[in-house]
Design an enzyme around this catalytic site. Structure first.
Site, PDB file in Angstrom:
ATOM      1  N   ILE A  68      89.470   9.516  90.476  1.00 60.81           N
ATOM      2  CA  ILE A  68      89.343   9.955  89.080  1.00 60.81           C
ATOM      3  C   ILE A  68      88.987  11.437  88.975  1.00 60.81           C
ATOM      4  CG2 ILE A  68      88.770   7.684  88.163  1.00 60.81           C
ATOM      5  CD1 ILE A  68      85.853   8.388  88.289  1.00 60.81           C
ATOM      6  N   GLY A  69      88.829  12.101  90.097  1.00 58.84           N
ATOM      7  CA  GLY A  69      88.573  13.544  90.041  1.00 58.84           C
ATOM      8  C   GLY A  69      88.198  14.094  91.391  1.00 58.84           C
ATOM      9  N   GLY A  71      86.798  18.132  93.150  1.00 60.44           N
ATOM     10  CA  GLY A  71      86.416  19.530  92.914  1.00 60.44           C
ATOM     11  C   GLY A  71      85.691  20.096  94.107  1.00 60.44           C
ATOM     12  N   GLY A  74      83.555  17.542  96.267  1.00 62.51           N
ATOM     13  CA  GLY A  74      84.147  16.382  96.916  1.00 62.51           C
ATOM     14  C   GLY A  74      85.098  15.633  96.011  1.00 62.51           C
ATOM     15  N   VAL A  76      85.848  12.048  93.693  1.00 63.63           N
ATOM     16  CA  VAL A  76      85.199  10.962  92.961  1.00 63.63           C
ATOM     17  C   VAL A  76      86.216   9.832  92.743  1.00 63.63           C
ATOM     18  CG1 VAL A  76      83.929  10.296  90.895  1.00 63.63           C
ATOM     19  CG2 VAL A  76      83.707  12.615  91.803  1.00 63.63           C
ATOM     20  N   LYS A  91      81.098   9.079  94.663  1.00 67.64           N
ATOM     21  CA  LYS A  91      81.397  10.467  95.040  1.00 67.64           C
ATOM     22  C   LYS A  91      81.274  10.592  96.538  1.00 67.64           C
ATOM     23  CE  LYS A  91      80.591  14.131  92.692  1.00 67.64           C
ATOM     24  NZ  LYS A  91      80.037  15.301  91.963  1.00 67.64           N
ATOM     25  N   ASP A 185      73.036  23.887  88.655  1.00 67.22           N
ATOM     26  CA  ASP A 185      74.426  24.174  88.287  1.00 67.22           C
ATOM     27  C   ASP A 185      74.764  23.501  86.958  1.00 67.22           C
ATOM     28  OD1 ASP A 185      76.956  25.300  88.573  1.00 67.22           O
ATOM     29  OD2 ASP A 185      77.762  23.514  89.560  1.00 67.22           O
TER      30      ASP A 185
END
Length: 997
Positions: A68-69, A71, A74, A76, A91, A185
């Site tokens: 699902i993603g 970046g 790492g 996910v 993750k 962050d």
């Protein structure tokens, strides 16, 4: 720009020390501006991130459904927890071998994830499970169905809706802070607005270790790395490194972590992060949500970082409906200094919920109910529910100037000026009053604007307000001190009043955000702070006395300030006091003392972290070491130190120009005319770019170019440069300003060398009129004018008239500077020349000896000016038939010039000709020819035809080769004849020699 003294000797030109540059006190306070360049660089297209294989250990418990993603941290996955029969987000963060051990990265990440797993808060995404796998770590988290914050903000949102979402996110941050976790962050992409309406913060506490594990390197970030407006784009490749997402976290051990647009200043500096760093990032994100743009402008990483460190927050966009109270709260959270932000996230969330408009609405409802009730039980006073309008928090600037510049202060100055009985006293007083009125009005306006920016518009942080107010308080004390000095004015101060008022420190510095951020904060100890503040007020008085030319009074007032600075151990104050001490010593001709004081000022300022004062001190040290003491190589080394200090300040261009002006003078003295001209043009370019077209320092830069042209005998160029400078100076400071007199003095010298002596004397006469009116009849500048006029008269054999001018110069310099000042020795040297012209070598020897003694005592045994006095003594010895003594003087002079200027400098030609003459008198023609051949070679490389002619004729007289001798003499006669009437005697001498041959 120097004050020219056209010094020539019978038979040859004499090298003499450079004249003092006329300095407008305060005009070179060039610590108040810097230009920033935008470097457009290409953006590299994002490469697809390689998929990571799913470790088998995950498949034992978590059934991977889909990715699902992915970046910077790492990949996910949506997964099914087989044991608890629920969907989760997994993750996967793979560590990467690098500077640190991958197992260490994994261990740190495990500990932070485990700590986060203990946190249960509705506004933080829950962590269910963590574990180590081969080459990395996995984290199983709550799977939230919703919209990421950055996507949510793409739709237009009313400010109350944005505020609600971010207050919820802030509660999540505050909860984690309470258990010791820091996000490091935070940004819109790291919150999610769930379909259930609940806001949750993602990846809390994972940024630092996760990015270490990923091996990201901030060396890939350059100052010119582009930062697009949507915060999500790839940055350029650096040294072949793989592209990285600007919107992903970045870190390097010991440097920084975060996403650049949202990083706090301490993160940019690579310092430790804490909860206040999260607060800053939160406020950046909230600002972005409220206004649709980041609070700090910057198309590149360097620009963004500069503005963030400086606290340079953009003004609110036109038409924004965000209320001022809300902006003020967010601006405080954006303070560059963590100590100026809100105490905690909890405090910040609390104040964000205190909408004063809502409170006023509640009061209105209550009042309406009370009014209705009043119809039954009687009349209720309106004052129960209403109050007088609150006082303007930013008014009262005029009150702060009471006792500084008001009717009483003006009356005191008017009385003091009137007592001098000078015919121009009334006009001078009126000019001072106008200048002070304007300064006071500008001060009041700036104070109001600074206050309004924070307390009304909410466009400025409380920290920056404090800095601006502290700067304005110092400017107020400068005005107070100068007004007090004018209230005791004497005739001398009245004559220079106009110049003195222009020396007030510039107010624009108090709006220079970058300069203010670099200012040293006051002492934290209350007692030391109070003593330092009192001493600082006294230092303003010293500056005022110096501006007024009251050097002894300034010295008396300065001594206890230095002692106080040392007693309380406040090094920034000591640095400023010693800088004032150095400038006083320089003005009084104590150059060795000035050099020592400049050095001590730099050391104290650097110890106190006051780079601005340190830079000014090091620039002054370059000037006095090179120009005053003649130690050119040492001055060049010191210039490198000064440049490094300026670089620490951030390449302040006007400070760089001030340094380059002094370095150009060094190159000029050493005969490196090309480099001197390059530097001078650089100074001119900076000032023309950053300053108003009629700024007087632009005129001084043009004057410096005129000096270079004069030294290379480009008299037309010199005349043009001085005339252009004069136009700017007259427009900027008025035709009666002493700077205009200085330029006319140098213009006169150039005209004289062009053979336009009548025009030259006209310029000197105008300069004399200006100087007498503005500075008084005994000012040192009048001595320079007299000295230059005497040089012209001496060239025309008006020996008696020249003697009068040189004696006047000596008397003025003695009264104004003291009998042992080097300028007094300059006048004595000229009187030696007069005595030689009159045929009195013994008297000339006395004058040359006095000049030598003073120069040696004040300038040191190796200063090149000593060569002029030694050469004069050699000439007197030769005239009295002591050739061996003459040769000894000349050889010493030659050694000094070779050491100071190098073996091929044009000034060596004169001394070598003198050496040859002495060798001839001693009956050593072979040695004479060697010296004269060297003199000819040096003169052939120069651009001065008269100097070359003198070398040719001197060599011709000792050559055995009759054909070459006649050729050289003929060429010399042609050059002298072309020189006109001023060289008629030399033309005749060569002609007679040729006739005899």
């Amino acid at each position: 720009m120097r004050l020219a003294a056209d010094v020539t000797r019978s038979g040859h030109a004499t090298y003499i020390r450079r004249r003092e540059r006329f300095v407008i006190i305060g005009a070179l306070d060039e610590d108040d501006a810097e230009a920033t360049a935008t470097l457009a660089e290409p953006v590299v297209a994002k490469k697809a991130k390689p998929r990571q294989a799913v470790p088998s250990v995950l498949l034992d418990r978590y059934e991977i459904v889909e990715e699902i993603g992915h970046g910077g941290m790492g990949v996910v996955y949506r997964a099914r927890d087989k044991q608890l029969a629920r969907d989760v987000a997994v993750k996967l963060v793979l560590t990467k071998d690098g500077a640190d051990n991958a197992e260490t990265h994994a261990g740190r990440l495990m500990r932070e994830a485990q700590a986060l797993a203990q946190l249960a808060h509705p506004n933080v995404v829950a962590v269910y499970d963590v574990g180590q796998i081969e080459g990395g770590v996995f984290i199983a988290m709550e799977l939230v169905s919703g919209i990421p914050g950055d996507v949510w903000l793409r739709e237009p949102r009313a400010w109350p809706e944005v505020l609600r979402v971010f207050r919820d996110a802030g509660r999540g941050l505050a909860a984690a802070h309470a258990v010791g976790l820091v996000h490091r962050d935070f940004k819109p992409a790291n919150l999610i607005v769930g379909d259930d309406g609940r806001v949750r913060v993602l990846d809390f506490g994972l940024a630092r270790i996760a990015t270490l594990a990923a091996g990201l390197d901030t060396s890939m970030v350059t100052p010119s790395t582009p930062i697009p407006s949507d915060d999500v784009a790839t940055a350029q490749l650096v040294d072949g490194a793989a592209p990285w997402l600007l919107d992903t976290p970045l870190t390097q051990v010991g440097t920084m972590v975060g996403t650049p647009p949202f990083m706090a200043p301490e993160q940019h500096r690579g310092l430790a992060c804490d909860a206040r760093s999260d607060q800053f990032s939160f406020c950046v994100a909230l600002y972005r949500g409220l206004y649709g743009e980041r609070p700090f402008a910057g198309k590149t990483f360097g620009e963004l970082r500069t503005n963030s460190l400086a606290g340079a927050i953009r003004p609110a966009p036109t038409g924004a409906d965000v209320p001022a109270w809300l902006r003020a709260i967010v601006v405080r959270g954006l303070g560059a200094d963590p100590a100026t932000r809100w105490p905690t996230m909890t405090t910040l969330i609390d104040v964000l919920g205190r909408d004063p408009q809502a409170r006023r609405r509640r009061i209105a409802v209550t009042a309406a109910a009370a009014i209705a009730l009043a119809g039954v039980v009687g009349v209720v006073s309106w004052r129960v529910f209403a109050s007088d309008p609150p006082a303007d928090p930013c008014s009262g600037g005029e009150r702060e100037l009471v006792g500084v510049w008001d009717a009483t202060a003006r009356s005191a100055i008017e009385t003091a000026f009137g007592k001098t009985a000078k015919p121009y006293a009334a006009a001078a007083e009126a000019a001072v009053a106008r200048a002070f009125d304007g300064y006071a009005a500008r001060w009041t306006t700036m104070r109001t604007e600074a206050c309004t920016a924070t307390h009304v518009r909410g466009t400025q942080s409380a920290e920056l307000l404090d800095l601006r107010m502290a700067c304005l308080a110092r400017r107020r004390e400068s005005l107070r001190a100068l007004a007090a000095v004018f209230a005791t004015a004497d005739a001398d101060l009245v004559s220079r009043a106009s110049d003195a008022t222009r020396a007030l420190p510039p107010l624009d510095d108090c709006a220079d955000v970058e300069a203010l951020r670099l200012a040293v904060p006051p002492p934290t100890d209350p007692q030391i702070r109070a003593r330092a503040k009192a001493a600082d007020r006294s230092l303003a008085k010293v500056t005022a006395l110096t501006i007024a030319g009251r050097y002894p009074e300034a010295r008396l007032a300065l001594t206890p300030i230095i002692a106080e600075a040392q007693a309380i151990g406040w090094r920034p104050l000591e640095g400023e006091a010693r800088l004032a001490d150095a400038r006083l010593a320089d003005s009084s001709g104590a150059y060795a003392d000035a050099a020592k004081a400049y050095r001590e000022a730099a050391i104290a300022a650097e110890a106190g972290r006051d780079d601005e004062t340190a830079a000014l001190a090091r620039i002054g040290l370059v000037w006095v070491t090179g120009e005053r003491l003649g130690r050119y190589a040492e001055a060049q080394e010191l210039a490198r130190d000064a440049a490094a200090t300026i670089e620490r300040l951030g390449h302040r261009e006007l400070l760089t120009a001030a340094l380059d002006q002094n370095v150009a003078a060094l190159f000029l003295e050493q005969g490196n005319f090309a480099e001197a001209e390059t530097r001078s043009r650089h100074v001119l370019a900076i000032r023309q770019k950053l300053l108003a077209p009629d700024d007087p320092t632009i005129a001084t830069a043009l004057g410096d170019l005129g000096d270079v042209a004069a030294q290379t005998a480009r008299w037309d160029d010199a005349i043009d440069d001085y005339q252009r400078a004069l136009v700017i100076a007259e427009r900027g400071v008025g035709p009666d300003h002493p700077l205009c007199a200085t330029l006319r003095i140098n213009l006169g010298a150039a005209l004289h060398n062009k053979g336009r002596d009548d025009d030259a004397l006209v310029e000197l006469d105008k300069a004399r009129t200006i100087s007498e009116r503005a500075l008084g009849p005994d000012h040192a500048q009048l001595a320079t004018i007299a000295s230059n006029a005497g040089a012209i008269m001496l060239d025309h054999d008006r020996v008696a008239d020249a003697a009068v001018q040189f004696r006047r110069a000596r008397d003025i310099w003695t009264r104004s500077l003291g009998a042992d000042h080097p300028d007094v020795a300059t006048a004595e040297f000229h009187l030696g020349e007069v005595a030689m012209k009159q045929g009195h070598p013994a008297d000339a020897a006395v004058s040359f000896g006095k000049a030598l003694a003073v120069w040696q005592a004040k300038l040191g045994a190796d200063h090149p000016s000593l060569a002029a006095a030694l050469s004069g003594l050699a000439e007197t010895a030769l005239a009295q038939h002591h050739p061996a003594e003459a040769l000894a003087y000349d050889l010493r002079a030659l050694a000094i010039l070779e050491k100071a200027l190098g073996p091929t400098h044009a000034a060596l030609g004169d001394i070598l000709i003198a050496v040859g003459s002495a060798q001839v008198a001693l009956g050593k023609p072979r040695l004479a020819r060697a010296a004269l051949e060297r003199a000819l070679a040096i003169r052939e490389a120069s651009d001065d035809p008269i100097d070359l002619a003198r070398a040719r004729f001197a060599l011709a007289r000792v050559l055995d080769d009759a054909i070459r001798a006649r050729k050289l003499a003929t060429e010399a006669r042609t050059a002298f004849a072309a020189g006109g009437a001023s060289h008629a005697s030399e033309t005749g001498e060569v002609a007679r020699w040729l006739a005899r041959r």
